[in-house]
Structure formats: C-alpha cells, structure tokens
Design an enzyme around this catalytic site. Sequence first.
Site, PDB file in Angstrom:
ATOM      1  N   HIS B  57     -38.196  33.610   4.398  1.00 22.68           N
ATOM      2  CA  HIS B  57     -38.075  32.319   5.088  1.00 22.68           C
ATOM      3  C   HIS B  57     -37.880  31.169   4.102  1.00 22.68           C
ATOM      4  CE1 HIS B  57     -39.389  34.666   8.394  1.00 22.68           C
ATOM      5  NE2 HIS B  57     -40.610  34.821   7.923  1.00 22.68           N
ATOM      6  N   HIS B 219     -37.462  36.118  12.142  1.00 26.47           N
ATOM      7  CA  HIS B 219     -37.589  37.413  11.477  1.00 26.47           C
ATOM      8  C   HIS B 219     -36.383  38.297  11.719  1.00 26.47           C
ATOM      9  CE1 HIS B 219     -41.680  35.896  11.804  1.00 26.47           C
ATOM     10  NE2 HIS B 219     -41.808  36.418  10.616  1.00 26.47           N
TER      11      HIS B 219
END
Lengths: 331, 331, 212, 212
Positions: B57, B219
């Site tokens: 991320h 994700h």
Amino acid sequence: MKKFINNPQQFVPEMLEGLALANPDTLKYVPEYNLIMRADGPDQNKVSIVQGSGSGHEPAHVMIVGKGMLDAACPGDVFAAPPFDYVYNTTKLLASPKGVLLLVNNYTGDKMVFDMAQEMSSAEGIDVRTLFINDDVSVEDSTYTIGRRGVAGNFFVIKAVAAAAERGADLDEVIRIGEKVNSVTRTMGVALTACTPPAKGSPLFELGEDEIELGVGIHGEPGRRRAKMMTANEIVEELLTPIVSDLPFTAGDRVALMVNGLGGTPISELYILYGQAHKRLAEQGISVGRSYVGEYCTSLDMAGASITLVRLDEEIESLLLDPAEVPIRVF
Amino acid sequence: MKKFINNPQQFVPEMLEGLALANPDTLKYVPEYNLIMRADGPDQNKVSIVQGSGSGHEPAHVMIVGKGMLDAACPGDVFAAPPFDYVYNTTKLLASPKGVLLLVNNYTGDKMVFDMAQEMSSAEGIDVRTLFINDDVSVEDSTYTIGRRGVAGNFFVIKAVAAAAERGADLDEVIRIGEKVNSVTRTMGVALTACTPPAKGSPLFELGEDEIELGVGIHGEPGRRRAKMMTANEIVEELLTPIVSDLPFTAGDRVALMVNGLGGTPISELYILYGQAHKRLAEQGISVGRSYVGEYCTSLDMAGASITLVRLDEEIESLLLDPAEVPIRVF
Amino acid sequence: MTTADLADVEYVVHTLAQTAVDNEKEFGDLDAVVGDGDLGYSLARGFEKVLSDWDSYKRDDVATFLQQIALAISSRIGGTSGPLWGTAFLRASATAKNFAMVDGPAVVAILRAAAEGIQARGNASLGDKTLLDALVPATEELERQIVAGASADECRAAFARTARACADATSTLEAKRGRASYSGTRSIGSPDAGAVAIAIIIERIIAEWDSH
Amino acid sequence: MTTADLADVEYVVHTLAQTAVDNEKEFGDLDAVVGDGDLGYSLARGFEKVLSDWDSYKRDDVATFLQQIALAISSRIGGTSGPLWGTAFLRASATAKNFAMVDGPAVVAILRAAAEGIQARGNASLGDKTLLDALVPATEELERQIVAGASADECRAAFARTARACADATSTLEAKRGRASYSGTRSIGSPDAGAVAIAIIIERIIAEWDSH
Ligand SMILES: Nc1ncnc2c1ncn2[C@@H]1O[C@H](COP(=O)(O)OP(=O)(O)O)[C@@H](O)[C@H]1O
Ligand SMILES: Nc1ncnc2c1ncn2[C@@H]1O[C@H](COP(=O)(O)OP(=O)(O)O)[C@@H](O)[C@H]1O
Ligand SMILES: [Mg+2]
Ligand SMILES: [Mg+2]
Ligand SMILES: [Mg+2]
Ligand SMILES: [Mg+2]
C-alpha cells in the site's frame, strides 16, 4: 486504453483546471495558454522562473509551481512542446524587472519554440533568457545531433535556480547556478512497459513480457537498447555504471541520488532500486547527501524508473535545502 | 510480471532497507519485525502512534513515519497482516509512559492479529489500545460480516491522532479524536486494472479492455461490481454518490477531498477526477476546505483511484494543518 | 497575379489541412514507431483550426493568405511541427511576394523557400531522415520537369511520385534530428513520419487536382 | 502415551507442512479468485520455517510438540491464517494434554478443539464459507465412523472423502468472513480457498499414511 479521461483533447485542460481548483489560494490557471502560475505572480522583486515542456510528465512541471519553486509552468499537449504563442504570452505575463528565466529540456521542438519565443519577447524589451537542461547520459552528444536530452535531473536545476531567485539573485547569477547544477547532473532511465498517450489510445511501442528498454527518455519513445528482463540489482548496475563513468563521479564525491518513477511503477519498487544504488555508490566511495525517491518526471503510465546523480557542493546543497511549497505536498 | 524486484520473498525487506538508507537521520529499520520506526523513538512524552497492515500500500504506512505522523509502522508481507509476534514486539519497542495506540484497517486478519497483540502487551503492563478504521462505503456493514473495511481514509485518522499526540494529548483524548475522524470519513474506490503481487507473479484477476471494478478495496481483491468502462466524469459520479449519501454529507458541509491513486494511475488523471469531484460537490453546496491529490494508500501497481470525503470541523481541520515530516516529502 | 492563382493556393492549403485532419491516426502511428506518436495529433489540432477559421483569413493576395496560415499554425501547433511548419509558411509567404503570378517557377521558388525555412529553423541536413528528405528532392524533380517542358499534368505527377519514393526511401536512413534520433540505429528500417506525411499530402493534392 | 503416538502426530504435522510448501502456487491461485491471493505465500512461509526448524522442537509429549508448532506458526504466518492456524494448534495442544494416548476419540477431540479455536478466533459460523466448512463436517464424519466401529483405514478414507466433498461444496456458499466476503454474491461459484487447502492437506496425509 483505460484511463480516467473524458475526451483526449481535453486531457491537459481538465487536469490543469483540477489542479487550480485544488490549490485556489496559491495557483492561477490561464486556459488560453495552458498556463499555471502563482496566484500572486509575478513577483516584481525576483527573477521569474518558468518551465516549459510537453505534458504527460506530471507532477513535472505544473504541480511544482509555488513559493520556492516555479513561478509558472507552460506545458504543451502530451509530449509536445507548447505552441510558440503560449510561450510568448507566458513570458509577457511573467515579466519582472529582474527578468525571466525559461527552463527547457533539450529537445528539438522545445528548443525551436523557446528560442523563437525568447527572440520575440526580447524584441519587446523583456529581459528573458533560456537555459537548456541536458542530463541524459543515454544519448550521445555529437555535433550531428541536437545533443543530450533533458530528463528528470531538471528537478535539481529548477530547485536550485528557484531558491537562488527567491534569495534575490539577479538573472546572471541565477543562470550561473542553473548551468552549474546542470553540468554536474546525470540521469539514465529504463522502461518496463510502454505508455499510452490519451490521444493515441494504444501503447507507443510493444515490449514483450520479458523485455525492457534501456536508455529511454520521458516521451514514451523507445530507448537505446532492448534487453531481457533482469533483477532490480542488475538494472541498477545498467543505469548507474554509465552515469558514474560519464561525469565521472569519483570516490569522495557527495551526491544527491534520485530514483524517479516513470508513472506506472509503485514507490515500493523504487525503494528497492534506491537501496541497491545507495549501497553500490557507497562501495565506490560516493556518499549520498540527499535522497529523492518518488515520481518527479514521468511518462504518463509507463512502468519504469530513472536514476539521477548530482555532485553536491556546499552551494548546491544549501539551495536544495531551501523550503518550497508546491501542490505535490503530502499534507 | 515485470517489476523491479530481486526475489519476491525479499520484496518487503529490501524496500524497507532502501527506505531506511534514504532517511538515515530520521528512520530506523528493525528487520526482525519488518519495523520502521523513528530513529529517536519512542518519545516518552507522547502517546506512540503505530500503524500496522499488510505491505503493498506504499507510501502507506512505512513512508509516513516521522515527526507529526507515525512513530512506527509495522507491515506484514504483501496484503497480509503482520505476524502476531511482529506486532507484539513492535508494541514493546514503542511503549511510552503515555501509552501506545495501534491503528489498524478493519480486516479479519488484521483485527485478529492486533487483538491478540494488544491482549498480550496489556498483560505485560503496556498501556496499549487499538483503533479500527472503516471508511469504505462499498462494503455493507452488517452483523453477519466483520463490517466495513479501512482504506485510504485512514490517512486522515492517522494525521489527526498524530497531531493530537504531538500536542500532548493523552491516550483517551487521542482515541476520542481518532474515532471522531473515522466517523466522518467515507471512501470508495475503482480499479481499471488488477494488480500483480510479486509472489504471485500474475494479475490477481482479469479485467477486460473495456471493464472496470467498482468498490474495490486495497488488497487487489475484486470489488462489488464489474461495469463497462466509462468517462472520468461518470466514474466520479459512481464514487461520489454513495459516499455523499452514506454519511450523509449535506449542503453547508465543509470537507477534505482526497483523490488517491491506487499505484498505476498517473497523477494527471487524478487531477481530472479531482476537478470533477470538486465541481459536483460545489453544486451540492459542499465546499472543499482541504484537498489531497496523489498516492496515499495503493494496491501495488493497480491502475485505479479512490475518493475520500471527510466532514471537517474546526478541531479536525486544525489537526490536519499541523506540520509533519515524512519520507514522502518532495524536497 | 490572377484570382485563379489564389484559388489554386487556397485549394492546396485546404487539401493539405484536410489531409492532416483525416490522417491524424495514421500520422500518429507513423511517429510512434521510433518517435513519440504525437505528429498526427499536433498537425490535426493545428489544421482543424485552419479549416474552422477558413473564411476569416484575409485574401488580399497569396502572400497575405499564406502569412495568416503561418500565424495560425505556429500559434496552435505544438511540438517540433509548430515551428517547422509555421516557418515554412512564413518563408513561402515572403517569397510569394516576389511573384506577380504563381506559375511553375514561382511554385518551385515558394517550395524551396519553405524547405530552406525548415532547414534554417531545424538545422537538419538532407539525409538526416526528416520531412526535408521528401520535400527537397520532390521540389527539385518538379523544377527539372518544368525546365524540360513537361505538361502541367506530367509535372504534378512527377512531383508526387518523387515525394513518395523519397519518403519511402528514408527507411534506410538513420535519424539524426528530432526525437527519433534518440533511438540511434534502431530508426533504420522504418520511414520518417514527417516525410511520409509530406508524401501523403502531396499525393492527395495531386490526385484531387482536376476536381477543384 | 506411546512413542508411536508422537510419531503419528509428527507425521501428520510434517505432511501438512510439506503439503503447504508444495502447494504454494495452487493455494495462492485459489485465494486469488475472490480473495487477495496470498494464502499460498502465507502458509508456505510459515510451514517452511516449521520444516527447517523441525529438529529443534521439544518432543516431551504430543502437547508440547503441538504447542511449539503453534508458536512457530503464529510468529511467522501473517494475514488471517497466522492467528487462525496458530490458535488451532494451541487448542489442539491443550486438548492433547487430556489424553494419555492418541487413539481415535482423542483425535476427534483434538480436531474438534482446533476447529473451536478457529471459530472462537475468527467468529465464523458453519456456512460462512471458510475452512471450517471442510474441517468440521470431516471431523464429525470421522467420529461417526469410529463410533460405528469402522476399521482405521475406513475411518481415514471417510475423513478425507468428506473433507473433499464439503470443500468442493463451499462453491455454492456466499462468503461471510475474510476478504472474500467483500465480493458479496460474486464469491458464489468458486470454492473457499482455505477449505480446499484443508481437503488437499488431509488427502495427502491419508494417501501417504501407510508409507510412514
Ligand atoms: N530538426 C528537424 N528538422 C526538420 N524536420 C524535423 C526535425 N526534427 C523533426 N523533424 C520532422 O518532424 C517530424 C516529427 O514531428 P513531431 O512529432 O511534431 O515532433 P516531436 O519530435 O517534437 O514529437 C519528424 O518525423 C521529422 O520529419
Ligand atoms: N473469520 C474467519 N474464520 C475462519 N476462517 C476464515 C476467516 N476468514 C478467512 N478464513 C479462511 O482463511 C482463508 C484465507 O486466508 P488468508 O488468505 O491468509 O487470509 P486474508 O484474507 O487475510 O488474505 C479463507 O479462504 C478462509 O478459509
Ligand atoms: Mg512530441
Ligand atoms: Mg491477505
Ligand atoms: Mg512526435
Ligand atoms: Mg488471502
């Protein structure tokens, strides 16, 4: 092509409008010339620093207009120098008694446009000079060509001349600094994928699933050489070796090290390149004084990266350290 | 898969090592627990703010460790909560007399790991609390599920609690602020392409050349709904409508507006989304007090974006304005 | 000069502009091979403006008309093409002033002035793999035919044939100017985008000559 | 308890670990359908550590051995699987303490404790489309066969058969837990990755039983 666009022909204007809406207190958008300038500019007490180039390199350069950096950026369409008219009118708008410096990456089209605009503006009594940046070691500098291109290393030239201008330097001094930084800055890039210009709608070239392009510029054009995919560490070697040997950088040098993403590569991977480059330089006795990792000068959505080294001295490092307030802030 | 990696299993450690090498004065890397912490931490006079999550991320969250933001980030492998041990040891390392706050995006695995670590650390006398962030409106919040996920809106929670901690707030007060910001923060995302985890080596899902995924998390998992490709303005409508109606945001509200890139989308396109979102909000009487455009919380190399709105009040806005010094600086 | 001259010049410019607009994609694809793919976009944006403002240009004489086109182009077209094509029209305009009527020798002089303008602006030599490698030999061939006393039809046909042949022949050259030059020897094997664009434009002008 | 018991448990754990390592790609692909694709990676990284540290684990008794595995797992495996599998082994260890020897009923009790641990930790019910939907019915079937007096071979075969059938049957369920649940009804049509992983592991343990 899947992109967040409405109409390829409105790609640049809509981006600039969004940028101005996001920074209402600091930026002004002049749609007639694709111009982004400081809301309160031009400052009559400093040299105006203006960067011109094609679009598609964001955040370069429209997103680094602000105190301590550019007074204005005058982009053309994607990968195309702005029309002469835009540059000419930008120069007039940014005219300051202390003069205007046009920073331009060294490309055929850009050079012609900015030379023409400078001629025309000078003729009208504006004190304007042009500085061409040419940090790319992947292009041979020969008398037969226009010479090296300007790529991500332009950030260091911009930052240094902008800081000097902000400190009150006159146009000659600003140019001396710009030329000095340019002369100790070297860059080389690699592409993992081609990029897709909105108006074209398909990738500029095809790269196989196991191929990369070494020595790419920032306009999506193919590079010097196609190679088989390799590890991150091997790629660092391919980029760093020609950079170091070119200036050359030598043991004892203190440098700024930039790992610049070309648009489609996540910052996680850039730090993997950074770590290896930092260690390889250390092995050669070259120490990293300042580090820059992220996207600076991109080619739309191209996956890839470039590495830039700048040989630091006290003057350059101090100018790089000066504060700057630009839209690509984080908070 | 073409990425700047050496070995998928070393992807996270090598990234973290590069990050620490690039920020030697401010960051410390503890390889045993994948931990990035402030070089001078923990500060005994403030609550320690720690964010844990999977990797992939970036810049979230390892690249926002620094004064005014996180005291530490404790990432797991790509898209996987860190092992319980890492969190437990991180908590011990960051223990301060004023307590430790663990910020966690609300996901099954993360919740279990951090609950376990908190139990264990509390048992050892560390004053530790956990705050779960859940800003994603695309997930239905029902008693049958673990509830909404935490996505890019976590930046606002982090920034606000970090500023409060820096000002000297105690753990209860820091938590009050975190819960308050979380309660007025809403996000929704869209993917134009799937992402490719290094260890998998191929995209997580297939999207046709004219398809997009609405309501994706961070994700790489598919979203709520597949749709045909649409214009940037239509996409803004798809994202903004459920966000605005959820809180709901209403005429007269002053908001922070974030357009977050998911990793593979250039910032030029993000500004196109920003401009339209800004204008659509204005039409509804909602004014943008602060704007955030760029990459905050990504999914590796996914092309896509999310929009986040935060309803501002004086307290929140003042905390967002406090200074912070983090590696994703520009200069 | 006669009204017929201006009409001819208008026909040439209009067809050129229309060809640039119609071939946006093709010119872009040609430029994408070793360049950056924007040639089609740049020319189309500039020349669609020329078409949309068509009626507004002053038509006092050929020189005035060409100068207005020059200004429109250089204020609209970005990239390398803006300065090059703008300069070409500017020099063409200046040379047109020297001729009372636009006959064969005048056309050759105007074309040559345009090419020299491009050369002066872009600093390219013949063989550097640019549009000059189509424009210059085609102009020379036109002159040769005129001097040899060929018919107007024959002259035009030879002009187009040479432009095409020389444009295609740029495939064997290594680019020394423009973005394509950064690819070094890899530019060998595909023709120069600007040269092929010139050939396509000339072919269309000649093909539709009789119908104007 | 007898040494034979510990050897059996060691065989089961070792085969489980080896299967997780061997199936990294397959488990990852299963998780990628509606999850985030990291199940294979997480299990493989954890269980390859179990294998590489294999000789270092204390083997005082079955409970001690299982507890050490539990610690290794939860300190190494990230994601959802770390806490779930770690808790399963911890509970298995605690229950093993209650049995002097690991006979059929003891195996059932240990498996049940593991499943209950997973349930407590993850808060999932049967039918939520998780690994429990393979593990729980397979354990129940094993108990049924033991109570019915089936041979050890028959018991094991039924155990594996049920695990596989129930894992496959999760295709019809909508995910209510874990990342797959965010896809809502789109999770219907493919089996749960964790459940299929359980089936594959049990099948391998049973298939190679006689050779250990
Ligand atoms: N220095 C030059 N002199 C003459 N023609 C040039 C020169 N550089 C480029 N060209 C011509 O321009 C064409 C490319 O134009 P364009 O795509 O607008 O330029 P850019 O390289 O800026 O993208 C080339 O195919 C070539 O024919
Ligand atoms: N709350 C839960 N309870 C029990 N099992 C679960 C739960 N959530 C997920 N699982 C199981 O875990 C598997 C996914 O594991 P893993 O990929 O490690 O998790 P993550 O979703 O964190 O990536 C699922 O296929 C499912 O069988
Ligand atoms: Mg161009
Ligand atoms: Mg995961
Ligand atoms: Mg071009
Ligand atoms: Mg998973």
